[in-house]
Motif scaffolding. Sequence first.
Motif, PDB file in Angstrom:
ATOM      1  N   UNK A  95       0.824  -1.205   0.000  1.00 56.85           N
ATOM      2  CA  UNK A  95       0.000   0.000   0.000  1.00 56.85           C
ATOM      3  C   UNK A  95       0.861   1.259   0.000  1.00 56.85           C
ATOM      4  N   UNK A  96       0.691   2.164  -0.995  1.00 56.48           N
ATOM      5  CA  UNK A  96       1.408   3.448  -0.960  1.00 56.48           C
ATOM      6  C   UNK A  96       1.000   4.244   0.277  1.00 56.48           C
ATOM      7  N   UNK A  97       1.935   4.946   0.850  1.00 57.04           N
ATOM      8  CA  UNK A  97       1.660   5.648   2.102  1.00 57.04           C
ATOM      9  C   UNK A  97       0.477   6.602   1.980  1.00 57.04           C
ATOM     10  N   UNK A  98       0.404   7.343   0.879  1.00 55.23           N
ATOM     11  CA  UNK A  98      -0.640   8.352   0.728  1.00 55.23           C
ATOM     12  C   UNK A  98      -2.021   7.736   0.473  1.00 55.23           C
ATOM     13  N   UNK A  99      -2.069   6.438   0.120  1.00 51.43           N
ATOM     14  CA  UNK A  99      -3.342   5.750  -0.122  1.00 51.43           C
ATOM     15  C   UNK A  99      -3.520   4.556   0.818  1.00 51.43           C
ATOM     16  N   UNK A 100      -2.836   4.602   1.925  1.00 54.43           N
ATOM     17  CA  UNK A 100      -2.808   3.444   2.823  1.00 54.43           C
ATOM     18  C   UNK A 100      -4.195   3.083   3.340  1.00 54.43           C
ATOM     19  N   UNK A 101      -4.981   4.073   3.708  1.00 55.36           N
ATOM     20  CA  UNK A 101      -6.326   3.801   4.211  1.00 55.36           C
ATOM     21  C   UNK A 101      -7.207   3.165   3.160  1.00 55.36           C
ATOM     22  N   UNK A 102      -7.122   3.668   1.931  1.00 54.35           N
ATOM     23  CA  UNK A 102      -7.948   3.115   0.854  1.00 54.35           C
ATOM     24  C   UNK A 102      -7.545   1.670   0.550  1.00 54.35           C
ATOM     25  N   UNK A 103      -6.256   1.406   0.508  1.00 53.30           N
ATOM     26  CA  UNK A 103      -5.801   0.033   0.275  1.00 53.30           C
ATOM     27  C   UNK A 103      -6.276  -0.889   1.395  1.00 53.30           C
ATOM     28  N   UNK A 104      -6.224  -0.414   2.637  1.00 55.13           N
ATOM     29  CA  UNK A 104      -6.689  -1.241   3.748  1.00 55.13           C
ATOM     30  C   UNK A 104      -8.174  -1.553   3.617  1.00 55.13           C
ATOM     31  N   UNK A 105      -8.953  -0.589   3.119  1.00 57.00           N
ATOM     32  CA  UNK A 105     -10.388  -0.826   2.995  1.00 57.00           C
ATOM     33  C   UNK A 105     -10.689  -1.872   1.932  1.00 57.00           C
ATOM     34  N   UNK A 106      -9.937  -1.847   0.823  1.00 58.78           N
ATOM     35  CA  UNK A 106     -10.133  -2.870  -0.215  1.00 58.78           C
ATOM     36  C   UNK A 106      -9.766  -4.244   0.342  1.00 58.78           C
ATOM     37  N   UNK A 107      -8.671  -4.307   1.072  1.00 63.70           N
ATOM     38  CA  UNK A 107      -8.250  -5.559   1.713  1.00 63.70           C
ATOM     39  C   UNK A 107      -9.320  -6.061   2.677  1.00 63.70           C
ATOM     40  N   UNK A 108      -9.872  -5.148   3.467  1.00 64.47           N
ATOM     41  CA  UNK A 108     -10.852  -5.533   4.490  1.00 64.47           C
ATOM     42  C   UNK A 108     -12.151  -6.030   3.878  1.00 64.47           C
ATOM     43  N   UNK A 109     -12.441  -5.676   2.640  1.00 57.89           N
ATOM     44  CA  UNK A 109     -13.669  -6.130   1.991  1.00 57.89           C
ATOM     45  C   UNK A 109     -13.690  -7.643   1.775  1.00 57.89           C
ATOM     46  N   UNK A 110     -12.519  -8.283   1.818  1.00 61.28           N
ATOM     47  CA  UNK A 110     -12.495  -9.734   1.607  1.00 61.28           C
ATOM     48  C   UNK A 110     -13.307 -10.470   2.668  1.00 61.28           C
ATOM     49  N   UNK A 111     -13.393  -9.904   3.865  1.00 60.07           N
ATOM     50  CA  UNK A 111     -14.052 -10.616   4.960  1.00 60.07           C
ATOM     51  C   UNK A 111     -15.583 -10.561   4.859  1.00 60.07           C
ATOM     52  N   UNK A 112     -16.209  -9.375   4.608  1.00 60.27           N
ATOM     53  CA  UNK A 112     -17.657  -9.412   4.359  1.00 60.27           C
ATOM     54  C   UNK A 112     -18.001 -10.165   3.076  1.00 60.27           C
ATOM     55  N   UNK A 113     -17.116 -10.111   2.078  1.00 62.76           N
ATOM     56  CA  UNK A 113     -17.369 -10.870   0.848  1.00 62.76           C
ATOM     57  C   UNK A 113     -17.392 -12.367   1.146  1.00 62.76           C
ATOM     58  N   UNK A 114     -16.436 -12.826   1.958  1.00 64.90           N
ATOM     59  CA  UNK A 114     -16.404 -14.240   2.340  1.00 64.90           C
ATOM     60  C   UNK A 114     -17.608 -14.601   3.203  1.00 64.90           C
ATOM     61  N   UNK A 115     -18.045 -13.674   4.051  1.00 64.03           N
ATOM     62  CA  UNK A 115     -19.203 -13.935   4.907  1.00 64.03           C
ATOM     63  C   UNK A 115     -20.464 -14.128   4.077  1.00 64.03           C
ATOM     64  N   UNK A 116     -20.492 -13.550   2.871  1.00 69.35           N
ATOM     65  CA  UNK A 116     -21.621 -13.764   1.965  1.00 69.35           C
ATOM     66  C   UNK A 116     -21.424 -15.013   1.110  1.00 69.35           C
TER      67      UNK A 116
END
Length: 407
Positions: A328-349
């Motif tokens: 994750x680039x430092x200036x977009x770190x939060x956005x990259x983390x959010x895309x990564x975190x989407x794997x868990x609700x996606x798996x829950x579905x």
Amino acid sequence: MRAWLRNTAGGLPRTYWYLWSGMLINRVGAFAMLIMSVYLTDERGASVSLAGLVVGGYGIGGVAGTLLGGVLADHWGRRATLFWAHTVAAALMAALAFAHHLAVIAVLTVLLGIVHSMPMPAFVAAIVDVVPAERRSRAFNLQFWSFNLGMAAAGLLAGVLAQVSYLVLFLADAGATAVTAIVIAWKVPETFRRRDAASTNGGLLTALTDRTYLVFVGLTLLLAVLSTQTSTIMPLAMLSDGLSPAAYGTVVAISAALIVVGQLFVPPLIDGRRKHTVLAAALLLIGVGFGALAFADHLAVYLIAAVIWTIGSMLAAPPNAEVNAELAPEELRGRYQSVFALTFPAAAFLTPALGGLSLERLGDWHWIVVGALGVAAAGGHLLTGPARDREAGRRARPARELERVAG
């Protein structure tokens, strides 16, 4: 013992420990949503289907909140996002304690799904901001440990408080969330180094078109699909094998206890090893553990299988989070983390939606398919890991140069 503690937890900055404490308090206090469906049917007279729909709204809100939290972490900053998400969540939970109409409860539940999911991208981004690269594996290992410890405690508290009063349960949850907000406001400084606005051009689109990153996220989605088998499909398999809900609870409790006791011993096992080889070994263990359920007819087999896949999950957690941070680039770190975190609700579905059909049609062969997914994910890490490591090193060079110049 003292040397082991220094080796496991030493060298981490003070801000990390305040973030860690906030996450632990937040997880311990996050018990209301664990029994939301029971509350709706028992206390508010909702049907099972309506209760499921309301709780599903929480998950939908979680998807939106994950993306919003990542964007705000890069725009407002980590501290502001964490503080306001927890403050609003505490207020909404307190409102839910006094809500009686199902329509109001449904709206509040969706809103809670949003604000409960917002902090995680900011938490992880802040950890990456303050923890040196060589200490991140230990930092993420401790984060995974605290998350599971907090969830175990939350499960126990949920049952106890629900017997006392649902009102007390909701207000206690709100109070714990408010304490987390206070810890953040009092002790956590802003960790995001703001730069030129042009450096954030592309936003979420940059993360969503980053091929190297998306391949890694895809492999993480497979890991999440494997992990969510325990809470979605495995109970059905145990029921068909004639095992009681108490037997399922025993398997879950053994897995949780193993994580709480054993996770702190993981760093010495993986330090100095290539992250993609650790991930491959971890996914292979998880695949073997779930694949073994094809031959499980007795509780003992389920318990042995749970030990195998839990060890794999423990090994996977630190390097998985570390690779995510490196790409994750430092200036977009939060956005990259959010895309990564989407794997868990996606798996829950995906897991219950496809897994239920698979178990019904394939029977025990479902677990062979699940095991094969683990083997495939292990192979994916071995094939893509070396190139991914080189790309992570290339992306880290500009940041190291800036630190050298600043120093």
